[in-house]
Enzyme design. Structure first.
Site, PDB file in Angstrom:
ATOM      1  N   ASN A   9      -9.012   3.861 -11.367  1.00  0.00           N
ATOM      2  CA  ASN A   9      -8.203   3.919 -11.882  1.00  0.00           C
ATOM      3  C   ASN A   9      -7.692   4.757 -10.803  1.00  0.00           C
ATOM      4  O   ASN A   9      -8.249   5.441 -10.159  1.00  0.00           O
ATOM      5  CB  ASN A   9      -7.881   4.533 -13.221  1.00  0.00           C
ATOM      6  CG  ASN A   9      -7.052   3.811 -13.401  1.00  0.00           C
ATOM      7  OD1 ASN A   9      -5.921   3.725 -12.835  1.00  0.00           O
ATOM      8  ND2 ASN A   9      -6.780   4.289 -15.180  1.00  0.00           N
ATOM      9  N   HIS A  39      -0.053  -3.137 -15.462  1.00  0.00           N
ATOM     10  CA  HIS A  39      -0.960  -1.909 -14.260  1.00  0.00           C
ATOM     11  C   HIS A  39      -1.534  -2.683 -13.677  1.00  0.00           C
ATOM     12  O   HIS A  39      -2.138  -4.099 -12.889  1.00  0.00           O
ATOM     13  CB  HIS A  39      -2.162  -1.021 -14.937  1.00  0.00           C
ATOM     14  CG  HIS A  39      -2.717  -0.060 -14.855  1.00  0.00           C
ATOM     15  ND1 HIS A  39      -1.987   0.610 -13.807  1.00  0.00           N
ATOM     16  CD2 HIS A  39      -3.773   0.852 -14.922  1.00  0.00           C
ATOM     17  CE1 HIS A  39      -2.164   2.098 -12.950  1.00  0.00           C
ATOM     18  NE2 HIS A  39      -3.676   1.820 -13.324  1.00  0.00           N
ATOM     19  N   CYS A  96       1.377   1.683  -9.026  1.00  0.00           N
ATOM     20  CA  CYS A  96       0.201   1.782  -9.433  1.00  0.00           C
ATOM     21  C   CYS A  96      -0.408  -0.003  -7.956  1.00  0.00           C
ATOM     22  O   CYS A  96      -1.622  -0.028  -8.014  1.00  0.00           O
ATOM     23  CB  CYS A  96      -0.864   1.072 -10.516  1.00  0.00           C
ATOM     24  SG  CYS A  96       0.206  -0.143 -11.077  1.00  0.00           S
ATOM     25  N   GLN A 107      -1.665   8.523  -9.241  1.00  0.00           N
ATOM     26  CA  GLN A 107       0.100   7.988  -8.933  1.00  0.00           C
ATOM     27  C   GLN A 107       0.693   8.801  -9.845  1.00  0.00           C
ATOM     28  O   GLN A 107       1.748   8.811  -9.941  1.00  0.00           O
ATOM     29  CB  GLN A 107      -0.023   7.387  -9.661  1.00  0.00           C
ATOM     30  CG  GLN A 107       0.337   6.672 -11.194  1.00  0.00           C
ATOM     31  CD  GLN A 107      -0.343   5.037 -11.506  1.00  0.00           C
ATOM     32  OE1 GLN A 107      -1.151   4.294 -11.123  1.00  0.00           O
ATOM     33  NE2 GLN A 107       0.689   4.653 -12.088  1.00  0.00           N
TER      34      GLN A 107
END
Length: 443
Positions: A388, A367, A75, A69
């Site tokens: 992630n 997040h 996210c 990102q």
């Protein structure tokens, strides 16, 4: 106030007593040298963490290369698209297939501006310093969002491959666009508030909104590129077979190639600052008028953990909301509740319960990431594998490892299929949701 003991002015005598008491600490000189030289985190880092965070998992969903990102707050979109692309990769044998985050980001800016105008008009007669009005004007061009917001965008606009609408400078680095858009929306909002106060009719307001929204569209199109209405799907699978389907709309692509009904999923939350076994909603954060509402089923952490394990066992990855900046080593990809013992370093008791952290602002859902594996010992989770969206340079090629203690402390939401909920929890989904204020910690 009578009966209340309050702090008093610090006198020279009181300050001298603080200094004298500190001088009695025999460890003060060495700790001062250590902390001032190395910093708090380095001085309190637990070097034994690696032994707790080996990357072997008894349950693991095969996934490919991570996304990135970059300098953006998207996210929540990345994590949903990750769960979808994993399914596409499995079904069509395309390991590193990626969907366009830019495509959803574009439409989110248009939809969020539109709902901002509506919310401003509905609150126009409230004072500008009203807490909800302040929330609306605080950062109207922001990137952050919820799972339901991403789901609403997919349901309305479909999806496209990343190759069809790739990232741009302004999607990788969103702060410049966010600053300009927020300023514009604030100015638009003030104008709409004034018109409502002056008694403008609906036709006048709609005409102005239309011209304002056209300006937002122009800003987004210049910055991100204009979304495609049709595209040709082309890819080679992992067996090097070529595939092509011409003239697809984004909605057709989603309907024809993805068998995920997002209405079958629920956000299961552990927010112990409020009663469990209750459905909650955050309507002030909805991004699409008439879209999927932001709702949470608040349950005990044991229930949340159990449904997450069940979904991973079924072979499906999981969107989850968390407070990633707590007890995290970004480079190593470690998430461990005891990674930094800073309170012990200073000889203080820094423990706060999850509820206390949420109530005081210490805890927040900052997040979203993707659960792709879990290590079970006697059917009890000990650690989790996390995908992630920070690129391959962090963790193990972008993958993090998280202890169960960190999961308990800093994970607040998982998105799972309703089938994994026990009947009594499924029944709660049909009850009216209790409205949360826009500033609730889950926002």
């Amino acid at each position: 106030m009578e009966g209340t003991h309050m702090a008093t002015k610090l006198t020279q005598k009181a300050l001298a007593a603080l200094r004298a008491k500190h001088a009695e600490d025999p460890s003060a000189p060495v700790l001062t040298r250590t902390i001032t030289k190395n910093g708090i985190k380095a001085a309190s880092f637990d070097n034994q963490a690696a032994s707790r965070l080996d990357r072997t998992f008894s349950v693991e969903v095969p996934t490919g290369k991570v996304s990135n990102q970059k300098h953006s707050g998207r996210c929540w979109e990345f994590s949903l698209l990750n769960t979808l692309r994993h399914k596409f990769a499995t079904k069509y044998h395309v390991k590193d297939f990626e969907l366009s985050e830019n495509y959803l980001f574009f439409w989110d800016k248009i939809e969020r501006a539109n709902i901002f105008y509506r919310n401003v008009e509905q609150t126009a007669r409230q004072p500008i310093n009203d807490r909800l009005v302040q929330f609306l004007f605080d950062n109207p061009g922001e990137d952050g969002g919820q799972w339901a917001m991403a789901a609403s965008l997919v349901q309305k606009y479909g999806v496209v491959p990343a190759s069809v609408m790739p990232e741009t400078y302004n999607t990788d680095n969103t702060s410049e666009f966010q600053e300009v858009l927020s300023r514009k929306l604030r100015k638009d909002g003030l104008k709409l508030r004034q018109l409502v106060m002056n008694g403008a009719n609906e036709a006048e307001l709609q005409s102005l909104e239309k011209s304002m929204l056209q300006e937002v569209y122009r800003m987004a199109a210049y910055s991100f590129g204009e979304p495609p209405t049709h595209f040709d799907l082309e890819y080679r699978d992992d067996e090097h077979q070529y595939h092509r389907t011409a003239n697809l709309t984004p909605q057709q692509f989603y309907q024809d190639y993805f068998d995920t009904d997002l209405d079958d999923y629920v956000v299961v939350t552990n927010s112990p600052d409020k009663p469990f076994n209750q459905l909650y909603s955050l309507p002030d954060e909805d991004n699409i008028i008439g879209g999927k509402p932001i709702e949470f089923l608040n349950v005990d952490m044991g229930v949340l953990t159990d449904v997450a394990v069940q979904q991973l066992k079924s072979g499906e990855t999981i969107w989850f909301g968390n407070d990633v900046l707590r007890q995290m080593d970004r480079k190593a990809g470690y998430l461990d509740a005891h990674l930094f013992e800073s309170a012990k370093l200073f000889g203080i008791n820094g423990h706060m319960t999850k509820a206390q952290r949420l109530l005081t602002g210490e805890g927040e859902v900052s997040h979203a990431m993707t659960l792709t594996g879990v290590d079970l010992v006697n059917e009890t989770p000990t650690k989790w594998k996390v995908e992630n969206s920070w690129g391959v340079e962090n963790g193990d090629k972008g993958y993090f490892v998280m202890t169960q203690e960190w999961f308990d402390a800093y994970v607040y939401e998982v998105v799972v299929h309703k089938q994994f909920l026990a009947p009594e929890f499924q029944a709660l989904l049909t009850e009216p949701a209790r409205r949360l204020p826009a500033w609730d910690p889950l926002s």
